[in-house]
Write a protein that holds these residues in place. Structure first.
Motif, PDB file in Angstrom:
ATOM      1  N   LYS A 171     -58.673 -13.860  90.243  1.00  0.00           N
ATOM      2  CA  LYS A 171     -59.081 -12.439  90.261  1.00  0.00           C
ATOM      3  C   LYS A 171     -60.492 -12.273  89.707  1.00  0.00           C
ATOM      4  CE  LYS A 171     -57.791 -10.000  86.841  1.00  0.00           C
ATOM      5  NZ  LYS A 171     -56.882  -9.481  85.807  1.00  0.00           N
ATOM      6  N   ARG A 222     -62.883 -14.462  89.378  1.00  0.00           N
ATOM      7  CA  ARG A 222     -63.923 -15.109  90.212  1.00  0.00           C
ATOM      8  C   ARG A 222     -64.310 -14.160  91.347  1.00  0.00           C
ATOM      9  NH1 ARG A 222     -65.245 -20.554  89.554  1.00  0.00           N
ATOM     10  NH2 ARG A 222     -66.183 -20.474  91.634  1.00  0.00           N
ATOM     11  N   ASN A 223     -63.288 -13.514  91.951  1.00  0.00           N
ATOM     12  CA  ASN A 223     -63.582 -12.576  93.050  1.00  0.00           C
ATOM     13  C   ASN A 223     -64.338 -11.352  92.544  1.00  0.00           C
ATOM     14  OD1 ASN A 223     -62.505 -14.098  95.119  1.00  0.00           O
ATOM     15  ND2 ASN A 223     -60.435 -13.341  94.744  1.00  0.00           N
ATOM     16  N   LEU A 224     -63.901 -10.855  91.378  1.00  0.00           N
ATOM     17  CA  LEU A 224     -64.600  -9.686  90.803  1.00  0.00           C
ATOM     18  C   LEU A 224     -66.062 -10.045  90.532  1.00  0.00           C
ATOM     19  CD1 LEU A 224     -61.962  -8.319  88.245  1.00  0.00           C
ATOM     20  CD2 LEU A 224     -62.838  -7.127  90.265  1.00  0.00           C
ATOM     21  N   LYS A 231     -67.935 -12.253  92.001  1.00  0.00           N
ATOM     22  CA  LYS A 231     -68.718 -12.306  93.250  1.00  0.00           C
ATOM     23  C   LYS A 231     -69.136 -10.906  93.679  1.00  0.00           C
ATOM     24  CE  LYS A 231     -66.296 -16.355  94.880  1.00  0.00           C
ATOM     25  NZ  LYS A 231     -65.118 -16.722  95.633  1.00  0.00           N
ATOM     26  N   SER A 232     -68.177  -9.945  93.561  1.00  0.00           N
ATOM     27  CA  SER A 232     -68.515  -8.598  94.031  1.00  0.00           C
ATOM     28  C   SER A 232     -69.494  -7.906  93.080  1.00  0.00           C
ATOM     29  CB  SER A 232     -67.249  -7.757  94.225  1.00  0.00           C
ATOM     30  OG  SER A 232     -66.637  -7.544  92.984  1.00  0.00           O
ATOM     31  N   GLU A 233     -69.654  -8.449  91.873  1.00  0.00           N
ATOM     32  CA  GLU A 233     -70.591  -7.847  90.907  1.00  0.00           C
ATOM     33  C   GLU A 233     -71.866  -8.675  90.765  1.00  0.00           C
ATOM     34  OE1 GLU A 233     -70.409  -4.979  89.312  1.00  0.00           O
ATOM     35  OE2 GLU A 233     -68.382  -4.405  89.862  1.00  0.00           O
ATOM     36  N   ASN A 234     -72.066  -9.615  91.699  1.00  0.00           N
ATOM     37  CA  ASN A 234     -73.271 -10.440  91.663  1.00  0.00           C
ATOM     38  C   ASN A 234     -73.390 -11.319  90.431  1.00  0.00           C
ATOM     39  OD1 ASN A 234     -74.744 -10.330  93.936  1.00  0.00           O
ATOM     40  ND2 ASN A 234     -75.749  -8.380  93.404  1.00  0.00           N
ATOM     41  N   PRO A 289     -69.531 -16.851  89.700  1.00  0.00           N
ATOM     42  CA  PRO A 289     -68.094 -16.943  89.396  1.00  0.00           C
ATOM     43  C   PRO A 289     -67.766 -18.043  88.397  1.00  0.00           C
ATOM     44  CG  PRO A 289     -68.513 -17.396  91.735  1.00  0.00           C
ATOM     45  CD  PRO A 289     -69.808 -16.958  91.141  1.00  0.00           C
TER      46      PRO A 289
END
Ligand SMILES: O=C(O)C(=O)C[C@]1(C(=O)O)C=C[C@@H](O)C=C1
Length: 203
Positions: free
Chosen positions: A166, A168-170, A172-175, A178
């Motif tokens: 979770k 790592r994905n967050l 990525k979406s926050e630049n 990860p």
């Protein structure tokens, strides 16, 4: 007046949502505010802004000691972070449109500090928020142990891997890299596991 409701803490004030999310606009509502009505009774703040448009009557936007009066066909864009409330000051009901608008997002790539001091001031400000959030997280983690019986319940490796996926994905979406998020979380969770284990032993 079907579907009209009184928002929390408002008096002689009914409103109805006219439309929902359209990009920067969160929603739009129409309000009928009786003589002397308005709210909230204590000034409030929030992240989004209000675009108020008075249709008829007269509204007063209270912002601390400053007041803004709106007559029919007048509008006012209020930054929701300014403590505010809205009142009918006419001797008849005031009809007003309220459109909630998302705040402007800071384009993070546009942030450029002029000195190392400025960089560190920002890091210190963010660390304060991070510590507060980790402390709030710990309140829940410390309660998790109440529902566990063994050390392997405490370690809960499947849950740890779910959290890692979770975050790592967050990230990525926050630049954010990860790998940094994963490393921070693995270190934090290991420390919480140790704390839970000591608590389990005490019980
Ligand atoms: O979810 C749990 O069971 C917890 O105890 C919380 C937590 C965590 O810090 O998120 C801590 C220890 C476990 O290894 C898994 C997760």
């Amino acid at each position: 007046m079907d579907d009209f409701t009184t928002p929390p803490n408002h008096i002689h004030f009914v409103a109805k949502k006219l439309f929902g999310d359209c990009g920067k606009i969160i929603d739009g509502s129409i309000a009928y505010i009786e003589v002397g009505g308005g709210g909230p009774c204590d000034l409030h703040i929030h992240e989004y802004s209000h675009l108020f448009i008075v249709i008829s009557g007269q509204a007063q936007i209270k912002m601390g000691d400053i007041h803004k009066i709106l007559n029919p066909s007048e509008s006012f864009l209020l930054d929701g972070k300014t403590p505010h409330s809205v009142w009918n000051i006419a001797d008849k009901p005031t009809v007003m449109l309220g459109i909630s608008v998302k705040p402007n997002e800071t384009k993070r790539n546009d942030i450029e500090c002029k000195s190392l001091d400025e960089v560190r001031e920002n890091i210190d400000r963010i660390d304060k928020d991070l510590i507060r959030l980790i402390s709030e997280r710990s309140i829940y983690v410390n309660q998790a142990v109440n529902f566990k019986k063994t050390e392997s319940d405490v370690e809960a490796p499947k849950r740890v891997e779910q959290i890692i996926t979770k975050v790592r994905n967050l990230a990525k979406s926050e630049n954010l890299d990860p790998d940094i998020a994963e490393s921070v979380y693995r270190t934090m969770i290991s420390a919480f596991i140790e704390q839970e284990k000591s608590k389990l032993k005490e019980e």
